[in-house]
Enzyme design. Structure first.
Site, PDB file in Angstrom:
ATOM      1  N   ASP A 290      35.025  44.528  40.013  1.00 39.68           N
ATOM      2  CA  ASP A 290      34.945  44.235  41.445  1.00 39.68           C
ATOM      3  C   ASP A 290      33.857  45.058  42.138  1.00 39.68           C
ATOM      4  O   ASP A 290      33.186  44.568  43.046  1.00 39.68           O
ATOM      5  CB  ASP A 290      36.313  44.526  42.085  1.00 39.68           C
ATOM      6  CG  ASP A 290      36.372  44.176  43.553  1.00 39.68           C
ATOM      7  OD1 ASP A 290      36.006  43.036  43.893  1.00 39.68           O
ATOM      8  OD2 ASP A 290      36.781  45.030  44.367  1.00 39.68           O
TER       9      ASP A 290
ATOM     10  N   GLU B 135      37.593  53.722  49.133  1.00 37.96           N
ATOM     11  CA  GLU B 135      38.217  52.879  50.152  1.00 37.96           C
ATOM     12  C   GLU B 135      39.640  53.360  50.394  1.00 37.96           C
ATOM     13  O   GLU B 135      40.301  53.817  49.466  1.00 37.96           O
ATOM     14  CB  GLU B 135      38.284  51.436  49.680  1.00 37.96           C
ATOM     15  CG  GLU B 135      36.951  50.804  49.426  1.00 37.96           C
ATOM     16  CD  GLU B 135      37.125  49.340  49.071  1.00 37.96           C
ATOM     17  OE1 GLU B 135      37.076  48.521  49.995  1.00 37.96           O
ATOM     18  OE2 GLU B 135      37.332  49.035  47.883  1.00 37.96           O
TER      19      GLU B 135
ATOM     20  N   LYS C  90      29.793  37.704  44.151  1.00 37.94           N
ATOM     21  CA  LYS C  90      30.132  38.437  42.938  1.00 37.94           C
ATOM     22  C   LYS C  90      31.654  38.547  42.849  1.00 37.94           C
ATOM     23  O   LYS C  90      32.309  38.361  43.858  1.00 37.94           O
ATOM     24  CB  LYS C  90      29.484  39.819  42.905  1.00 37.94           C
ATOM     25  CG  LYS C  90      29.580  40.685  44.139  1.00 37.94           C
ATOM     26  CD  LYS C  90      30.813  41.266  44.647  1.00 37.94           C
ATOM     27  CE  LYS C  90      31.921  41.771  43.864  1.00 37.94           C
ATOM     28  NZ  LYS C  90      33.078  42.182  44.659  1.00 37.94           N
TER      29      LYS C  90
ATOM     30  N   LYS D 121      40.467  52.293  45.252  1.00 42.75           N
ATOM     31  CA  LYS D 121      41.218  51.891  46.442  1.00 42.75           C
ATOM     32  C   LYS D 121      42.304  52.934  46.682  1.00 42.75           C
ATOM     33  O   LYS D 121      42.718  53.639  45.772  1.00 42.75           O
ATOM     34  CB  LYS D 121      41.840  50.520  46.230  1.00 42.75           C
ATOM     35  CG  LYS D 121      40.773  49.446  46.028  1.00 42.75           C
ATOM     36  CD  LYS D 121      41.192  48.123  46.569  1.00 42.75           C
ATOM     37  CE  LYS D 121      40.139  47.063  46.354  1.00 42.75           C
ATOM     38  NZ  LYS D 121      39.148  46.975  47.437  1.00 42.75           N
TER      39      LYS D 121
ATOM     40  N   HIS E 223      28.058  46.289  42.873  1.00 36.31           N
ATOM     41  CA  HIS E 223      27.596  47.157  43.968  1.00 36.31           C
ATOM     42  C   HIS E 223      27.072  48.505  43.466  1.00 36.31           C
ATOM     43  O   HIS E 223      26.000  48.959  43.839  1.00 36.31           O
ATOM     44  CB  HIS E 223      28.736  47.443  44.947  1.00 36.31           C
ATOM     45  CG  HIS E 223      29.369  46.226  45.539  1.00 36.31           C
ATOM     46  ND1 HIS E 223      28.656  45.096  45.851  1.00 36.31           N
ATOM     47  CD2 HIS E 223      30.652  45.961  45.894  1.00 36.31           C
ATOM     48  CE1 HIS E 223      29.480  44.190  46.366  1.00 36.31           C
ATOM     49  NE2 HIS E 223      30.692  44.690  46.398  1.00 36.31           N
TER      50      HIS E 223
ATOM     51  N   LYS F  66      23.055  46.235  53.161  1.00 39.13           N
ATOM     52  CA  LYS F  66      23.342  47.377  54.032  1.00 39.13           C
ATOM     53  C   LYS F  66      22.033  48.113  54.337  1.00 39.13           C
ATOM     54  O   LYS F  66      21.204  48.295  53.449  1.00 39.13           O
ATOM     55  CB  LYS F  66      24.347  48.332  53.357  1.00 39.13           C
ATOM     56  CG  LYS F  66      25.758  47.718  53.209  1.00 39.13           C
ATOM     57  CD  LYS F  66      26.728  48.728  52.647  1.00 39.13           C
ATOM     58  CE  LYS F  66      28.056  48.106  52.255  1.00 39.13           C
ATOM     59  NZ  LYS F  66      29.023  47.963  53.345  1.00 39.13           N
TER      60      LYS F  66
ATOM     61  N   ARG G 196      40.708  23.299  50.141  1.00 35.63           N
ATOM     62  CA  ARG G 196      41.736  22.339  49.721  1.00 35.63           C
ATOM     63  C   ARG G 196      42.634  21.868  50.866  1.00 35.63           C
ATOM     64  O   ARG G 196      43.039  20.708  50.890  1.00 35.63           O
ATOM     65  CB  ARG G 196      42.597  22.983  48.640  1.00 35.63           C
ATOM     66  CG  ARG G 196      42.224  22.462  47.279  1.00 35.63           C
ATOM     67  CD  ARG G 196      43.242  22.826  46.268  1.00 35.63           C
ATOM     68  NE  ARG G 196      43.463  24.262  46.279  1.00 35.63           N
ATOM     69  CZ  ARG G 196      43.582  25.015  45.199  1.00 35.63           C
ATOM     70  NH1 ARG G 196      43.501  24.450  44.017  1.00 35.63           N
ATOM     71  NH2 ARG G 196      43.786  26.293  45.268  1.00 35.63           N
TER      72      ARG G 196
ATOM     73  N   HIS H 132      26.629  42.200  48.602  1.00 35.92           N
ATOM     74  CA  HIS H 132      26.435  42.542  50.013  1.00 35.92           C
ATOM     75  C   HIS H 132      25.994  43.987  50.208  1.00 35.92           C
ATOM     76  O   HIS H 132      25.459  44.334  51.251  1.00 35.92           O
ATOM     77  CB  HIS H 132      27.667  42.183  50.855  1.00 35.92           C
ATOM     78  CG  HIS H 132      28.809  43.141  50.758  1.00 35.92           C
ATOM     79  ND1 HIS H 132      29.732  43.096  49.754  1.00 35.92           N
ATOM     80  CD2 HIS H 132      29.181  44.185  51.547  1.00 35.92           C
ATOM     81  CE1 HIS H 132      30.622  44.060  49.928  1.00 35.92           C
ATOM     82  NE2 HIS H 132      30.315  44.743  51.008  1.00 35.92           N
TER      83      HIS H 132
HETATM   84  C1  BG6 Z   1      33.910  43.701  47.911  1.00 37.70           C
HETATM   85  C2  BG6 Z   1      35.087  43.923  47.022  1.00 37.70           C
HETATM   86  O1  BG6 Z   1      32.818  43.225  47.178  1.00 37.70           O
HETATM   87  O2  BG6 Z   1      33.536  44.921  48.517  1.00 37.70           O
HETATM   88  C3  BG6 Z   1      36.252  44.525  47.797  1.00 37.70           C
HETATM   89  O3  BG6 Z   1      35.489  42.697  46.439  1.00 37.70           O
HETATM   90  C4  BG6 Z   1      35.822  45.749  48.557  1.00 37.70           C
HETATM   91  O4  BG6 Z   1      37.345  44.822  46.931  1.00 37.70           O
HETATM   92  C5  BG6 Z   1      34.557  45.476  49.344  1.00 37.70           C
HETATM   93  O5  BG6 Z   1      36.876  46.131  49.412  1.00 37.70           O
HETATM   94  C6  BG6 Z   1      34.018  46.760  49.950  1.00 37.70           C
HETATM   95  O6  BG6 Z   1      32.945  46.455  50.791  1.00 37.70           O
HETATM   96  P1  BG6 Z   1      32.521  47.436  51.952  1.00 37.70           P
HETATM   97  O7  BG6 Z   1      31.272  46.836  52.512  1.00 37.70           O
HETATM   98  O8  BG6 Z   1      33.663  47.483  52.922  1.00 37.70           O
HETATM   99  O9  BG6 Z   1      32.303  48.768  51.289  1.00 37.70           O
END
Ligand code: BG6
Length: 486
Positions: free
Chosen positions: A231, A212, A144, A336, A236, A178, A46, A174
């Site tokens: 999330d 995390e 996602k 987290k 994942h 890995k 934007r 993602h």
């Molecule tokens: C993302 C989440 O998909 O993955 C985040 O939206 C998270 O909240 C992240 O921190 C963690 O990814 P990684 O690769 O650092 O474990």
């Protein structure tokens, strides 16, 4: 191997994901010659920025998110010249989409990367379709979580699907990019010793932890509407579970691998409200300390003075209704502001059925295989060995360890590097198929519903702890413990 020339249009170009992950990933691919100098990145968002303004932002992002030893001035300069910017408000009905027609090259592969809120996936794809921007060589990449529940996911999938075919749609997770996650297939199906033991006869349970240390990182607006279940777990962690639990695919062809993952998602035992109450724990971090540094709680991180019922931690016990996994629980937890950044899968084998060793062997540990995704990618097989020396036949646990970077002696590319190049090449193996996304939401939906109907606060846990004590009780009441080495 260089990929064909492409134009990559990134929507959400000024957002966190683009600056932190996508641009650095593309920089590495450019530096290593996989993204050729004719390929271009077109940022779209934007803000009213010029190409040069956006290049300056991209330069700052590389400065921050690419380690100094990988900065090469000359390469960065060339890379930035491949970046352009188009201001657009995708929510505006009379937005000028023809700007893209002028810039994009019909002859090359076109990747539309949607690093935006999922509510915009449908509208953006519809607008791209109407503006005649979707060529045969176009693909769309969706981040996602797709939607916030099954119905919204289906609406998005439908809307995107009316413009892009399944073969053109790349739903990114993602974690699948890995190395250790991809290695699960090699581990299980290229080694005689594991696959034969990979079942309820020999495996007691499985643990998957994604912990995390970070808090909201300024993403409160997104995260507070999402929470840990949507999330991390819906995507994942369920993908990790699929790779651990799936049957061998008949080949490595994308759809054969995805067929097997889908069967796992469909075999997950659906939770009723009673199961949700007993098998799931949600938590939210309160003020505490990480690495000795005080950190604020969730509400303070949100910063708008409001209280929130969103969970920043979830632990649950899942079961699979299959012969292979009968009565083998899968314990999943993610959160987290936990004490360490660590992602790992623990395959806990059963104890030997009869021990000839004296019962003083307090250190008796059944074997476990620990697959570590983070911080260091690797695997460790915990075994019992004789404690060396003349003290009699005493046992002690030891590990067979593989650390991938050390073993292979080279840098491991970030997941996004691999996935972006796969999307350009049109290889969908490491992306989620539509039916997988739906099946994952189907399983998560009753949990969301049960939580919504009992809006008791998520349990607080101090930042820097392993989540609410109820998460420990969840596994301990089954006579098991979370992996102790964490
Ligand atoms: C993302 C989440 O998909 O993955 C985040 O939206 C998270 O909240 C992240 O921190 C963690 O990814 P990684 O690769 O650092 O474990």
């Amino acid at each position: 191997v260089p990929v064909p020339i492409f134009d990559c249009v990134v929507f959400g170009a000024t957002g966190d994901l683009t600056l932190r992950k996508l641009l650095p990933a593309l920089y590495y691919r450019f530096r290593d010659g996989q993204m050729t100098p004719e390929s271009r990145i077109i940022g779209a968002a934007r803000s009213r920025l010029s190409d040069d303004d956006y290049r300056a932002r991209a330069a700052r992002a590389l400065e921050q998110h690419v380690p100094a030893q990988d900065h090469d001035k000359q390469t960065i300069h060339h890379f930035l010249n491949q970046i352009f910017y188009i201001p657009i408000d995708a929510t505006e009905p009379d937005a000028d989409w023809s700007q893209f027609l002028r810039v994009l090259d019909d002859a090359c592969i076109r990747v539309f990367y949607l690093a935006t809120s999922p509510d915009l996936y449908g509208p953006i794809c519809q607008a791209l379709g109407t503006a005649g921007l979707v060529t045969e060589k176009s693909r769309v990449v969706l981040e996602k979580p797709i939607g916030h529940d099954l119905a919204s996911a289906r609406a998005i999938l439908e809307s995107v699907g009316s413009v892009f075919s399944e073969a053109q749609t790349f739903r990114i997770d993602h974690y699948l990019g890995k190395e250790t996650v991809q290695n699960l297939l090699a581990l299980r199906f290229a080694n005689t010793i594991f696959e034969r033991l990979w079942n309820a006869d020999v495996i007691d349970h499985v643990q998957i932890t994604v912990a995390e240390t970070v808090g909201l990182e300024g993403r409160g607006g997104y995260y507070d509407r999402s929470g840990a279940l949507r999330d991390m777990l819906q995507n994942h962690m369920l993908q990790l579970l699929c790779l651990v639990a799936m049957e061998a695919p008949v080949s490595l062809q994308a759809d054969r691998v995805r067929d097997e993952k889908l069967k796992v998602l469909r075999a997950l035992k659906r939770m009723d409200p009673h199961d949700v109450a007993t098998h799931t724990i949600r938590g939210q971090y309160a003020a505490g300390a990480i690495d000795g540094q005080p950190v604020p709680g969730y509400a303070a991180d949100l910063g708008d003075g409001s209280t929130s019922l969103t969970e920043s931690f979830v632990a649950l016990k899942a079961q699979l209704c299959t012969l292979r996994w009968a009565n083998v629980p899968f314990y999943l937890r993610t959160g987290k502001r936990l004490p360490k950044k660590v992602s790992e899968i623990v395959i806990q084998f059963r104890a030997v059925p009869f021990s000839i060793f004296p019962s003083d062997a307090a250190e008796w540990h059944p074997n476990s295989l620990i697959v570590t995704l983070q911080p260091e990618e690797g695997m460790r097989l915990e075994m019992m060995t004789k404690d060396p020396g003349p003290g009699g036949l005493r046992l002690s646990p030891t590990g067979l360890d593989i650390r991938f970077e050390k073993t292979f002696g080279r840098r491991f590319p970030d997941a996004y590097e691999r996935l972006l190049m796969d999307a350009v090449r049109g290889d969908p193996t490491l992306f989620m198929r539509r039916d997988e996304v739906e099946a994952a939401w189907c399983w998560v939906e009753p949990i969301l519903q049960a939580w919504a109907s009992r809006p008791d606060h998520p349990r607080p846990y101090p930042a820097g702890s392993w989540g609410p004590t109820a998460a420990i009780a969840l596994i301990e009441r089954d006579g098991r413990t979370w992996h102790e080495d964490l």
